[in-house]
Design an enzyme around this catalytic site. Structure first.
Site, PDB file in Angstrom:
ATOM      1  CB  ALA A  62      -0.801  -0.092   1.287  1.00  9.89           C
ATOM      2  N   GLY A 107       0.755  -5.078   0.779  1.00 11.94           N
ATOM      3  CA  GLY A 107      -0.147  -5.255  -0.079  1.00 11.94           C
ATOM      4  C   GLY A 107       0.263  -5.785  -1.472  1.00 11.94           C
ATOM      5  CD  GLU A 110      -2.263  -7.784   2.577  1.00 10.99           C
ATOM      6  OE1 GLU A 110      -1.776  -6.685   2.121  1.00 10.99           O
ATOM      7  OE2 GLU A 110      -2.628  -8.105   3.450  1.00 10.99           O
ATOM      8  CD  GLU A 130       1.271  -5.284   6.059  1.00 14.99           C
ATOM      9  OE1 GLU A 130       2.045  -6.105   6.290  1.00 14.99           O
ATOM     10  OE2 GLU A 130       0.778  -5.466   4.890  1.00 14.99           O
TER      11      GLU A 130
HETATM   12  N1  CAA Z   1       4.533   3.357  -0.217  1.00 19.35           N
HETATM   13  C1  CAA Z   1       4.803   4.430  -0.769  1.00 19.35           C
HETATM   14  N2  CAA Z   1       5.914   4.699  -1.270  1.00 19.35           N
HETATM   15  C2  CAA Z   1       6.984   3.670  -1.164  1.00 19.35           C
HETATM   16  C3  CAA Z   1       6.560   2.418  -0.838  1.00 19.35           C
HETATM   17  C4  CAA Z   1       5.162   2.346  -0.217  1.00 19.35           C
HETATM   18  N3  CAA Z   1       4.970   1.160   0.116  1.00 19.35           N
HETATM   19  N4  CAA Z   1       7.675   1.616  -0.843  1.00 19.35           N
HETATM   20  C5  CAA Z   1       8.589   2.146  -1.456  1.00 19.35           C
HETATM   21  N5  CAA Z   1       8.323   3.490  -1.988  1.00 19.35           N
HETATM   22  C6  CAA Z   1       8.920   4.765  -2.446  1.00 19.35           C
HETATM   23  C7  CAA Z   1       9.940   5.034  -1.524  1.00 19.35           C
HETATM   24  O1  CAA Z   1       9.462   6.060  -0.422  1.00 19.35           O
HETATM   25  C8  CAA Z   1      10.928   5.746  -2.411  1.00 19.35           C
HETATM   26  O2  CAA Z   1      10.389   7.218  -2.964  1.00 19.35           O
HETATM   27  P1  CAA Z   1      11.037   8.367  -2.853  1.00 19.35           P
HETATM   28  O3  CAA Z   1      12.581   8.145  -3.801  1.00 19.35           O
HETATM   29  O4  CAA Z   1      10.264   9.388  -3.413  1.00 19.35           O
HETATM   30  O5  CAA Z   1      11.768   8.527  -1.341  1.00 19.35           O
HETATM   31  C9  CAA Z   1      10.837   4.835  -3.802  1.00 19.35           C
HETATM   32  O6  CAA Z   1       9.800   4.006  -3.583  1.00 19.35           O
HETATM   33  C10 CAA Z   1      11.988   3.952  -3.462  1.00 19.35           C
HETATM   34  O7  CAA Z   1      12.098   3.042  -2.181  1.00 19.35           O
HETATM   35  P2  CAA Z   1      13.402   3.126  -1.402  1.00 19.35           P
HETATM   36  O8  CAA Z   1      14.352   4.322  -1.813  1.00 19.35           O
HETATM   37  O9  CAA Z   1      12.917   3.006   0.048  1.00 19.35           O
HETATM   38  O10 CAA Z   1      14.053   1.890  -1.860  1.00 19.35           O
HETATM   39  P3  CAA Z   1      14.973   0.862  -0.944  1.00 19.35           P
HETATM   40  O11 CAA Z   1      15.672  -0.169  -2.019  1.00 19.35           O
HETATM   41  O12 CAA Z   1      15.855   1.502  -0.377  1.00 19.35           O
HETATM   42  O13 CAA Z   1      14.076   0.157  -0.051  1.00 19.35           O
HETATM   43  C11 CAA Z   1      12.068  -1.374   0.246  1.00 19.35           C
HETATM   44  C12 CAA Z   1      13.100  -1.074  -0.667  1.00 19.35           C
HETATM   45  C13 CAA Z   1      12.970  -2.217   1.298  1.00 19.35           C
HETATM   46  C14 CAA Z   1      11.017  -2.220  -0.425  1.00 19.35           C
HETATM   47  C15 CAA Z   1      11.595  -0.008   1.052  1.00 19.35           C
HETATM   48  O14 CAA Z   1      11.073   0.790   0.019  1.00 19.35           O
HETATM   49  C16 CAA Z   1      10.141  -0.341   1.917  1.00 19.35           C
HETATM   50  O15 CAA Z   1      10.516  -0.829   3.189  1.00 19.35           O
HETATM   51  N6  CAA Z   1       9.197   0.109   1.536  1.00 19.35           N
HETATM   52  C17 CAA Z   1       7.830  -0.363   2.178  1.00 19.35           C
HETATM   53  C18 CAA Z   1       7.361  -1.587   2.290  1.00 19.35           C
HETATM   54  C19 CAA Z   1       6.129  -1.698   3.166  1.00 19.35           C
HETATM   55  O16 CAA Z   1       6.330  -1.557   4.506  1.00 19.35           O
HETATM   56  N7  CAA Z   1       5.152  -2.251   2.865  1.00 19.35           N
HETATM   57  C20 CAA Z   1       3.905  -2.310   3.523  1.00 19.35           C
HETATM   58  C21 CAA Z   1       2.932  -1.150   3.157  1.00 19.35           C
HETATM   59  S1  CAA Z   1       1.446  -1.028   4.244  1.00 19.35           S
HETATM   60  C22 CAA Z   1       0.629  -2.084   3.387  1.00 19.35           C
HETATM   61  O17 CAA Z   1       0.729  -2.743   2.320  1.00 19.35           O
HETATM   62  C23 CAA Z   1      -0.775  -2.350   4.414  1.00 19.35           C
HETATM   63  C24 CAA Z   1      -1.626  -3.496   3.671  1.00 19.35           C
HETATM   64  O18 CAA Z   1      -1.782  -4.600   4.301  1.00 19.35           O
HETATM   65  C25 CAA Z   1      -2.265  -3.269   2.300  1.00 19.35           C
END
Ligand code: CAA
Length: 255
Positions: A62, A107, A110, A130
């Site tokens: 998400a 997500g 998922e 999460e």
């Molecule tokens: N939402 C919004 N933006 C996201 C994102 C997310 N889930 N994941 C990555 N991005 C964005 C980052 O903010 C970044 O944007 P900027 O360049 O503008 O800062 C871009 O994508 C690249 O990401 P990273 O610089 O973080 O890349 P990385 O290689 O260093 O790390 C990663 C990769 C480990 C996947 C890391 O991006 C991360 O941890 N992302 C979040 C993952 C997460 O927590 N997902 C769960 C979301 S909650 C959910 O999904 C609830 C549900 O059940 C529906």
């Protein structure tokens, strides 16, 4: 377009195309995925392949930036939106294959789990992180992960939020196979092993197996008896059995 739907021969291909945000699911993208799945139902295809643009992520979950400071009622609507969009894949008349090319988090995992099958590139990393955000999965993860890998493993993955790499994902049954090389071609080859069979028959099989996770054995066996009997009503059953006796290849007509 952040969600692209194309046709490649017998296959519909749905591509999440927001690589700059690792294909994160904004609410608009979720709605677009729902519309694309609806459109697949009207296409003349025999399977749906789902992939993420770029070589880094299938989908990082998400869009976290959209999740903050919203009324609870909107949060619930958001979870129900994600759940209902992914549930469309269950009802789609063709099976779906997630091609997981990199991160499949939250997500994104998922979405992959809602597909009928999952193939992973060697760099695929699954996770339901999460808890690290002070949340729990909301788009079906707490329900589909235990059905795929068992309750104990699912709880451990959800409660630690840890990464599951491709080789472990294959070992625990989260993915059907890890693919070296061209993942899209592997998806076509994988789906090609069943797409020549009768679509309504494949759907009876999908519906029967889907009930295995949420009914008693006795109720599930009744469903199987009903659906397997229904298959005899199809011309394709007559054709399949006649072809066997006549020692020729069957020509199924999806009817
Ligand atoms: N939402 C919004 N933006 C996201 C994102 C997310 N889930 N994941 C990555 N991005 C964005 C980052 O903010 C970044 O944007 P900027 O360049 O503008 O800062 C871009 O994508 C690249 O990401 P990273 O610089 O973080 O890349 P990385 O290689 O260093 O790390 C990663 C990769 C480990 C996947 C890391 O991006 C991360 O941890 N992302 C979040 C993952 C997460 O927590 N997902 C769960 C979301 S909650 C959910 O999904 C609830 C549900 O059940 C529906």
């Amino acid at each position: 377009m952040a969600v692209e739907l194309t046709q490649d021969g017998d296959f519909a291909v749905l591509t999440l195309n927001r690589p700059q945000a690792l294909n994160a699911l904004s609410f608009q993208i979720l709605k677009d995925i729902g519309a694309a799945i609806d459109a697949v139902a009207g296409m003349n295809v025999r399977a749906l392949l789902v992939t993420g643009a770029g070589d880094k992520a299938f989908c990082a979950g998400a869009d976290i930036k959209e999740l903050r400071n919203r009324p609870l009622v909107d949060q619930k609507d958001g979870a129900e939106l994600g759940q209902s969009v992914f549930a469309k894949l269950d009802r789609l008349p063709v099976a779906s294959v997630a091609l997981v090319n990199g991160y499949a988090f939250g997500g994104g995992a998922e979405l992959a789990m809602a597909c009928t099958f999952r193939l992973a590139a060697p760099n695929a990393i699954f996770g339901l992180p999460e808890v690290k955000l002070g949340l729990i999965p909301g788009y079906g993860g707490t329900q589909r992960l235990p059905r795929l890998v068992g309750e104990g493993r699912a709880l451990e993955i959800i409660m630690t939020g840890r990464n599951v790499k491709a080789d472990e994902a294959e070992r625990i049954g989260l993915v059907n196979a890890v693919i070296e090389g061209d993942l899209m071609q592997a998806g076509r080859d994988f789906a090609g092993k069943f797409t020549r069979y009768s679509l309504p028959v494949l759907n009876f099989a999908r519906r029967a197996v889907a009930r295995a996770g949420d009914t008693t054995l006795a109720a599930g066996l009744e469903i199987e008896a009903d659906l397997s009997t229904l298959a005899y009503r199809l011309n394709d059953a007559e054709e399949g059995m006649a072809a066997f006796e006549e020692k020729r290849k069957p020509e199924f007509k999806d009817a």
